[in-house]
Design an enzyme around this catalytic site. Sequence first.
Site, mmCIF file in Angstrom:
data_model
loop_
_atom_site.group_PDB
_atom_site.id
_atom_site.type_symbol
_atom_site.label_atom_id
_atom_site.label_comp_id
_atom_site.label_asym_id
_atom_site.label_seq_id
_atom_site.Cartn_x
_atom_site.Cartn_y
_atom_site.Cartn_z
ATOM 1 N N GLU A 80 6.752 37.926 44.316
ATOM 2 C CA GLU A 80 5.987 39.166 44.552
ATOM 3 C C GLU A 80 4.662 39.140 43.785
ATOM 4 O O GLU A 80 3.634 39.585 44.291
ATOM 5 C CB GLU A 80 6.830 40.379 44.147
ATOM 6 C CG GLU A 80 8.038 40.554 45.070
ATOM 7 C CD GLU A 80 8.967 41.651 44.609
ATOM 8 O OE1 GLU A 80 9.562 41.509 43.523
ATOM 9 O OE2 GLU A 80 9.097 42.658 45.321
ATOM 10 N N GLU A 129 16.834 38.884 45.496
ATOM 11 C CA GLU A 129 17.333 40.169 45.009
ATOM 12 C C GLU A 129 18.596 40.622 45.740
ATOM 13 O O GLU A 129 19.487 41.226 45.145
ATOM 14 C CB GLU A 129 16.249 41.247 45.156
ATOM 15 C CG GLU A 129 15.105 41.134 44.157
ATOM 16 C CD GLU A 129 13.971 40.225 44.616
ATOM 17 O OE1 GLU A 129 14.181 39.415 45.549
ATOM 18 O OE2 GLU A 129 12.869 40.332 44.043
ATOM 19 N N GLY A 181 10.570 38.833 41.703
ATOM 20 C CA GLY A 181 9.302 39.326 41.194
ATOM 21 C C GLY A 181 8.269 38.227 41.020
ATOM 22 O O GLY A 181 7.064 38.497 41.053
ATOM 23 N N ALA A 205 12.010 39.121 38.011
ATOM 24 C CA ALA A 205 12.070 40.134 36.959
ATOM 25 C C ALA A 205 13.086 39.681 35.920
ATOM 26 O O ALA A 205 13.966 38.874 36.211
ATOM 27 C CB ALA A 205 12.495 41.465 37.573
HETATM 28 N N1 3HC Z 1 16.158 37.223 34.190
HETATM 29 C C1 3HC Z 1 16.718 36.948 32.995
HETATM 30 N N2 3HC Z 1 17.340 35.796 32.730
HETATM 31 C C2 3HC Z 1 17.398 34.871 33.688
HETATM 32 C C3 3HC Z 1 16.827 35.089 34.950
HETATM 33 C C4 3HC Z 1 16.188 36.332 35.194
HETATM 34 N N3 3HC Z 1 15.610 36.618 36.375
HETATM 35 N N4 3HC Z 1 17.036 34.001 35.711
HETATM 36 C C5 3HC Z 1 17.701 33.122 34.944
HETATM 37 N N5 3HC Z 1 17.915 33.649 33.714
HETATM 38 C C6 3HC Z 1 18.575 33.001 32.577
HETATM 39 C C7 3HC Z 1 20.038 32.718 32.846
HETATM 40 O O1 3HC Z 1 20.825 33.827 32.528
HETATM 41 C C8 3HC Z 1 20.295 31.548 31.932
HETATM 42 O O2 3HC Z 1 20.474 32.065 30.647
HETATM 43 P P1 3HC Z 1 21.456 31.338 29.617
HETATM 44 O O3 3HC Z 1 20.912 29.959 29.437
HETATM 45 O O4 3HC Z 1 21.380 32.221 28.440
HETATM 46 O O5 3HC Z 1 22.792 31.343 30.281
HETATM 47 C C9 3HC Z 1 18.983 30.787 31.950
HETATM 48 O O6 3HC Z 1 18.006 31.721 32.427
HETATM 49 C C10 3HC Z 1 18.984 29.575 32.855
HETATM 50 O O7 3HC Z 1 19.465 29.970 34.128
HETATM 51 P P2 3HC Z 1 20.419 29.028 34.987
HETATM 52 O O8 3HC Z 1 21.559 28.572 34.161
HETATM 53 O O9 3HC Z 1 20.716 29.755 36.244
HETATM 54 O O10 3HC Z 1 19.432 27.803 35.235
HETATM 55 P P3 3HC Z 1 19.178 26.959 36.533
HETATM 56 O O11 3HC Z 1 18.120 26.000 36.161
HETATM 57 O O12 3HC Z 1 20.457 26.483 37.112
HETATM 58 O O13 3HC Z 1 18.578 27.994 37.611
HETATM 59 C C11 3HC Z 1 17.150 29.717 38.471
HETATM 60 C C12 3HC Z 1 17.366 28.625 37.383
HETATM 61 C C13 3HC Z 1 17.061 29.070 39.823
HETATM 62 C C14 3HC Z 1 15.884 30.457 38.134
HETATM 63 C C15 3HC Z 1 18.350 30.680 38.448
HETATM 64 O O14 3HC Z 1 18.592 31.099 37.117
HETATM 65 C C16 3HC Z 1 18.181 31.907 39.269
HETATM 66 O O15 3HC Z 1 18.350 31.877 40.463
HETATM 67 N N6 3HC Z 1 17.873 33.059 38.616
HETATM 68 C C17 3HC Z 1 17.878 34.341 39.204
HETATM 69 C C18 3HC Z 1 16.675 34.571 40.064
HETATM 70 C C19 3HC Z 1 16.674 35.974 40.581
HETATM 71 O O16 3HC Z 1 17.670 36.532 40.975
HETATM 72 N N7 3HC Z 1 15.485 36.571 40.594
HETATM 73 C C20 3HC Z 1 15.315 37.885 41.047
HETATM 74 C C21 3HC Z 1 15.443 38.819 39.911
HETATM 75 S S1 3HC Z 1 15.394 40.500 40.402
HETATM 76 C C22 3HC Z 1 13.731 40.807 40.656
HETATM 77 O O17 3HC Z 1 12.918 39.939 40.566
HETATM 78 C C23 3HC Z 1 13.390 42.225 40.950
HETATM 79 C C24 3HC Z 1 12.002 42.399 41.447
HETATM 80 O O18 3HC Z 1 12.011 42.384 42.854
HETATM 81 C C25 3HC Z 1 11.422 43.686 40.981
#
Ligand code: 3HC
Length: 698
Positions: A105, A125, A102, A63
Amino acid sequence: MAEAVSYRVEDGIAVATIDNPPVNALSAPVRAGVVEALRRASADPAVRALVICGAGHAFIAGADITEFGKPPIPPALGDVVLALEASPKPVVAAIQGVAFGGGLELALGCDARVVGPKAKLGLPEVKLGLLPGAGGTQRTPRLIGAAAALPIIASGDPVPAAKAVETGLADTLAEGDLLAAAKAHAAALADAPRAPRLDARTERLTAPGAREAFEAAAAALAKRAKEEPQVAAIIQSVRNAFDLPLAEGLAKEREFFVALRDDPRSKALRHVFFAEREAARIPGLPRDVKPRAVARAAVLGGGTMGTGIAMSFANAGIPVRLIETDAAALERAQQRVADTYGFSVRRGSLSPEARDARLALIEGAVGLESAAGVDLVVEAVFEELELKKDIFATLGRVTAPGTVLASNTSYLDINAMAVASGRPGDVLGMHFFSPANVMKLLEVVRAAATSPEALATATEIGRRLGKVPVVVGVCHGFVGNRMLAQRTLQAERLLQEGATPAQIDRALTDFGFRMGPCAMSDLAGLDIGWRVRKATGQVAPVADALCEAGRLGQKTGKGYYAYPEGARAGVEDPEALALIEGISEKLGITRRAIGQEEILERLVYPMINEGARILEEGIAARPGDIDVVWLYGYNWPAWRGGPMHHADAVGLAHVAERLAHYAATTGEASLMPAPLLAKLAAAGAGFATLKADAAKAA
Ligand code: 3HC
Ligand code: NAI
């Protein structure tokens, strides 16, 4: 701007490509685009199946976290997944990179998941204080069984491609052209009778022993479930998969998700996620500045820190020369390194082969001249400015221009060392935290004349060492220790006024720290601060008296607490308490009972106040940088988001009011709210409203 989801038809298979840089988060246009692609594929008689793939490195990172807390824009992700699940034609996810949260999912709503060798599937998450909110807790157990799903959801750790296929989370691993494989898979599904969808599949949940296996996995998480609300919710939600039909399980999951998303703990963890990434962007450092290559490093001083720093380099595979003053000191340093690695081998966390490989990367040497020929030097000798200036003068001569010269000093003036070196552009601070081979924080101290290349080199090497670099400016103690000094001062005052070491520590452990300041001093050794105070003419009557009584902490068996033979933690010691009471009497202070709330406020708010001054002076660029320092250097509880986030969460007006109150009751003018704090509080604003460098201008 390119479309978030592009659509084309090839060989009777529709291909929807998600293109939402940098990581294909499921922002509103992506969700709408997927639904539209599904509509077009369903409506087109020439299309037999749909493949969903991601452009760039990621399939879908999850997400869009930046949307949390904003008014929702339809379609909701849960509805997108339901629409995919209800598709009249087969849908296949082609996963080349991360399918997180997501993203996974969404893929679980598809008929099949074809993965490339670099794919990583996960539900992270939990790390953001959440549970999967678009069916992850309901569909994962139906697909691979609840006992296998629970650890994946509760750990948040990614499952690599091959393992995903092995567990059944993915269907096939495609070594070659992923899209071609996914299209072929989709075509085959279109030709075959439609398999039952996940919503209709319960065989993994009704299998003999399935429930017992799940309950055993849940029991193993009992301790975490008590401490982390999202873990408790994950367990209950996965359990619901046994007891509720999919639609009801999804509704319950959504309730958990919304409650957790709005909980301050998840907000704090999301703040940490963004603050960490923001800290990597260094204000004033042009993007085109290239770090210099570091093939070989040297560390000066093989004491507590130098040995830890040398091990950090070796652990990252970088050859390092560990330099001491004489052969005997070098031998002691090398023994310390060998002992630390030996301990890891005995504990089973390091193989003997890996230990040997790391030891082979650490070369011992005597005399500063041995620093010649390396690309980066980290100085970690005694904390004496004159000594360090002499050393930097020599380093300036014996190393080639462009060699980055870093000091690990805790407090001293790096500008003075830079001038002494004759090459100030190459000089900066690289302030590691003890134990340096373990703690992740690296304060990179930008001095007045530090060149952009040197700064870029230090931060890049920090990341290679697995550290979290935060760029800070020169001042006494930089960010972390400067704020810590405020806490230490208040702990001393509270002891004099009537608190006991246990009460002080309790206030912080109840807050979420693993250890309070008194237990921490006992662990580190009280003589460290004593030496500094003696050198700088400061006094701390209680701490000084403990040292004078030979109570230097754990290493002498007693400090603020007593450590009887075999005790793992300190126990309250009447002797120490009597000594503290004696100091109060000597100072003419009538001891009083001090409540836990006052203790906590007086330990934490003066630190926040110092953080505000640090921002005013531009020593830290952003409040989030200060939070990252405290999270990784001092184990500030992540779910409290760091001191500056915590201040915002409590409300700056409250923090300012309490500081003014304690300034009045203690007579300590330094506790008065700093101008920046007072100004933000008066405006009803928070630190989070500050933009980079704006604090300095304010
Ligand atoms: N939403 C919005 N922005 C995100 C994002 C997300 N889910 N994931 C990464 N970004 C952004 C980061 O903030 C960063 O932004 P910036 O360049 O402006 O600082 C950019 O994307 C690149 O991220 P990283 O610096 O972390 O890049 P990496 O290549 O090192 O890693 C990644 C990429 C493995 C995808 C890592 O960013 C990550 O683990 N992201 C989070 C994943 C996550 O937590 N997903 C679950 C979200 S909650 C959800 O899905 C709810 C659902 O169940 C309903
Ligand atoms: P230490 O006393 O354990 O080690 C210092 C080492 O430097 C000694 O082994 C000594 O022989 C060596 N040394 C002295 N002069 C030298 C020279 N001219 N050339 C080569 N080696 C020389 O000290 P510690 O604790 O490791 O601290 C080192 C530096 O790191 C200090 O500046 C300290 O402020 C800083 N620091 C210390 C932390 C800690 O928790 N101990 C944390 C972060 C920084």
